[in-house]
Write an enzyme that holds these catalytic residues in place. Sequence first.
Site, mmCIF file in Angstrom:
data_model
loop_
_atom_site.group_PDB
_atom_site.id
_atom_site.type_symbol
_atom_site.label_atom_id
_atom_site.label_comp_id
_atom_site.label_asym_id
_atom_site.label_seq_id
_atom_site.Cartn_x
_atom_site.Cartn_y
_atom_site.Cartn_z
ATOM 1 N N ASP A 49 0.827 -1.204 0.000
ATOM 2 C CA ASP A 49 0.000 0.000 0.000
ATOM 3 C C ASP A 49 0.861 1.254 0.000
ATOM 4 O OD1 ASP A 49 -2.496 -1.295 0.069
ATOM 5 O OD2 ASP A 49 -2.258 -1.669 2.211
ATOM 6 N N GLY A 50 1.941 1.206 0.783
ATOM 7 C CA GLY A 50 2.821 2.374 0.893
ATOM 8 C C GLY A 50 3.390 2.778 -0.455
ATOM 9 N N ASN A 122 -5.895 8.204 1.428
ATOM 10 C CA ASN A 122 -6.287 7.690 2.736
ATOM 11 C C ASN A 122 -6.811 8.804 3.645
ATOM 12 O OD1 ASN A 122 -5.770 4.988 2.451
ATOM 13 N ND2 ASN A 122 -3.727 5.064 3.372
ATOM 14 N N THR A 162 -9.736 2.150 6.714
ATOM 15 C CA THR A 162 -9.123 0.920 7.219
ATOM 16 C C THR A 162 -7.646 1.107 7.584
ATOM 17 O OG1 THR A 162 -8.860 0.365 4.884
ATOM 18 C CG2 THR A 162 -10.648 -0.722 6.053
ATOM 19 N N ALA A 163 -7.130 2.319 7.383
ATOM 20 C CA ALA A 163 -5.714 2.565 7.657
ATOM 21 C C ALA A 163 -5.553 3.197 9.046
ATOM 22 C CB ALA A 163 -5.117 3.418 6.535
ATOM 23 N N TYR A 164 -4.894 4.318 9.146
ATOM 24 C CA TYR A 164 -4.638 4.979 10.435
ATOM 25 C C TYR A 164 -5.942 5.204 11.212
ATOM 26 C CZ TYR A 164 -1.669 8.090 13.363
ATOM 27 O OH TYR A 164 -0.946 8.663 14.362
ATOM 28 N N ASN A 165 -6.988 5.602 10.486
ATOM 29 C CA ASN A 165 -8.284 5.847 11.115
ATOM 30 C C ASN A 165 -8.751 4.669 11.975
ATOM 31 O OD1 ASN A 165 -11.134 7.088 11.254
ATOM 32 N ND2 ASN A 165 -11.523 5.138 10.232
ATOM 33 N N ALA A 186 -5.761 11.069 20.586
ATOM 34 C CA ALA A 186 -5.525 11.323 22.007
ATOM 35 C C ALA A 186 -6.174 12.626 22.491
ATOM 36 C CB ALA A 186 -4.014 11.313 22.296
HETATM 37 P P1 NAP Z 1 3.474 2.195 6.999
HETATM 38 O O1 NAP Z 1 3.755 2.850 8.301
HETATM 39 O O2 NAP Z 1 4.493 1.349 6.371
HETATM 40 O O3 NAP Z 1 2.141 1.310 7.046
HETATM 41 C C1 NAP Z 1 1.038 1.366 7.756
HETATM 42 C C2 NAP Z 1 0.205 0.109 7.416
HETATM 43 O O4 NAP Z 1 -1.032 0.551 6.862
HETATM 44 C C3 NAP Z 1 0.816 -0.832 6.348
HETATM 45 O O5 NAP Z 1 0.585 -2.164 6.748
HETATM 46 C C4 NAP Z 1 0.050 -0.481 5.086
HETATM 47 O O6 NAP Z 1 -0.005 -1.564 4.143
HETATM 48 C C5 NAP Z 1 -1.312 -0.207 5.670
HETATM 49 N N1 NAP Z 1 -2.241 0.595 4.868
HETATM 50 C C6 NAP Z 1 -1.995 1.681 4.086
HETATM 51 N N2 NAP Z 1 -3.143 2.114 3.529
HETATM 52 C C7 NAP Z 1 -4.137 1.297 3.973
HETATM 53 C C8 NAP Z 1 -5.552 1.237 3.743
HETATM 54 N N3 NAP Z 1 -6.181 2.129 2.977
HETATM 55 N N4 NAP Z 1 -6.240 0.273 4.377
HETATM 56 C C9 NAP Z 1 -5.641 -0.628 5.184
HETATM 57 N N5 NAP Z 1 -4.320 -0.624 5.422
HETATM 58 C C10 NAP Z 1 -3.582 0.329 4.827
HETATM 59 O O7 NAP Z 1 3.050 3.373 5.972
HETATM 60 P P2 NAP Z 1 2.657 3.216 4.444
HETATM 61 O O8 NAP Z 1 2.755 1.814 3.984
HETATM 62 O O9 NAP Z 1 3.396 4.281 3.730
HETATM 63 O O10 NAP Z 1 1.099 3.597 4.467
HETATM 64 C C11 NAP Z 1 0.702 4.904 4.714
HETATM 65 C C12 NAP Z 1 -0.475 4.876 5.632
HETATM 66 O O11 NAP Z 1 -0.120 4.296 6.869
HETATM 67 C C13 NAP Z 1 -1.010 6.217 5.996
HETATM 68 O O12 NAP Z 1 -1.838 6.735 4.980
HETATM 69 C C14 NAP Z 1 -1.731 5.924 7.295
HETATM 70 O O13 NAP Z 1 -3.103 5.655 7.076
HETATM 71 C C15 NAP Z 1 -1.090 4.663 7.816
HETATM 72 N N6 NAP Z 1 -0.496 4.867 9.148
HETATM 73 C C16 NAP Z 1 -1.035 4.165 10.189
HETATM 74 C C17 NAP Z 1 -0.588 4.373 11.475
HETATM 75 C C18 NAP Z 1 -1.230 3.607 12.588
HETATM 76 O O14 NAP Z 1 -2.070 2.753 12.287
HETATM 77 N N7 NAP Z 1 -0.918 3.878 13.841
HETATM 78 C C19 NAP Z 1 0.432 5.275 11.736
HETATM 79 C C20 NAP Z 1 0.976 5.964 10.664
HETATM 80 C C21 NAP Z 1 0.487 5.759 9.357
HETATM 81 P P3 NAP Z 1 1.325 -2.179 3.444
HETATM 82 O O15 NAP Z 1 1.928 -3.070 4.483
HETATM 83 O O16 NAP Z 1 0.807 -2.965 2.260
HETATM 84 O O17 NAP Z 1 2.206 -1.035 3.053
HETATM 85 MN MN MN Z 2 4.002 0.128 4.108
#
Ligand code: NAP
Ligand code: MN
Length: 265
Positions: A49-50, A122, A162-165, A186
């Site tokens: 996804d990233g 996202n 489904t991501a950070y949210n 928080a």
């Molecule tokens: P990352 O820190 O490597 O990955 C965060 C995880 O979120 C990875 O497992 C990624 O999948 C997954 N992901 C990304 N978009 C998604 C979606 N729409 N639905 C479900 N899972 C999703 O960062 P990244 O890979 O560059 O992804 C960026 C996204 O990470 C941001 O847009 C944000 O939503 C999310 N994020 C989450 C948190 C948290 O949950 N605490 C913190 C920071 C950012 P892959 O393993 O396939 O890359």
């Molecule tokens: Mn990733």
Amino acid sequence: MRIINVFANDTGLSKDTKKMLRRKLEKSDFVIPRDFDPNAELVVCIGGDGSFLETLHKFNFPDIPFIGINTGHLGFFQELHPNELDEFIFKYKQGKYEIQHLKTVKAVVTSGDERFEYKGLNEILIKGEMSRAVHLNISIGESFIERFSGDGILVSTPAGSTAYNYSLGGSIVDPRLNLLQVAPIAPMNTTAYRSFTSSLILPPDLSIRINPEYSGGQGLLIVEDSMEHLHESVDEIYLEFSESIVKLLRFENYDFWTKVKSKFL
Ligand code: NAP
Ligand code: MN
């Protein structure tokens, strides 16, 4: 001439998959350019996804449909595995696919005379530069809603739900729905500070206005899908759906809720 852009991140599996896909597509008379070609009919992203999100931002959300091949960790946006290349080309040539349309969110940031625009598939995240609470005056539509105090807020699209949210306790939203979700990060709730503790779900015609309050001169980070921008002083952030639509190829067995279940439970 039928052109397909193929991009891969730099893991071994992604590079091998790209080589193999290029060979197979060329055998089927497709042209695979070295660099991004805006006349292509499809963009293939090999990675997780990233790297898909990165490619989308790098080429500024092109109007061309995307398909992802998952060699990453989660692969929520990806439709294919590296061992499905032949089936993919077969179905693609026959037109046996549908196009999923995903909405994006934008933020317009004003700082004095300057104006910046950011976009996320996202989400857009607003948080403090340092480890201090931020104080954000939030209005929805014409109404002032709250003076938020806490780490920050995250405005997500259905695709980003489904991501950070989700990690923040926000709801998973079916991407066929047309709404923005504002999730607190928080939030503080004391006699000194009061903020909503659950996410707020808004219809598409309501925009969100944020006027930060400053104490001690810390800047704000505005993050579009993990791409970070530091702003020293922000007067206003205005968030709403953007006009950009991301198109994803989906095959007949795609079902959003089956995907959620297979990736989350
Ligand atoms: P990352 O820190 O490597 O990955 C965060 C995880 O979120 C990875 O497992 C990624 O999948 C997954 N992901 C990304 N978009 C998604 C979606 N729409 N639905 C479900 N899972 C999703 O960062 P990244 O890979 O560059 O992804 C960026 C996204 O990470 C941001 O847009 C944000 O939503 C999310 N994020 C989450 C948190 C948290 O949950 N605490 C913190 C920071 C950012 P892959 O393993 O396939 O890359
Ligand atoms: Mn990733």
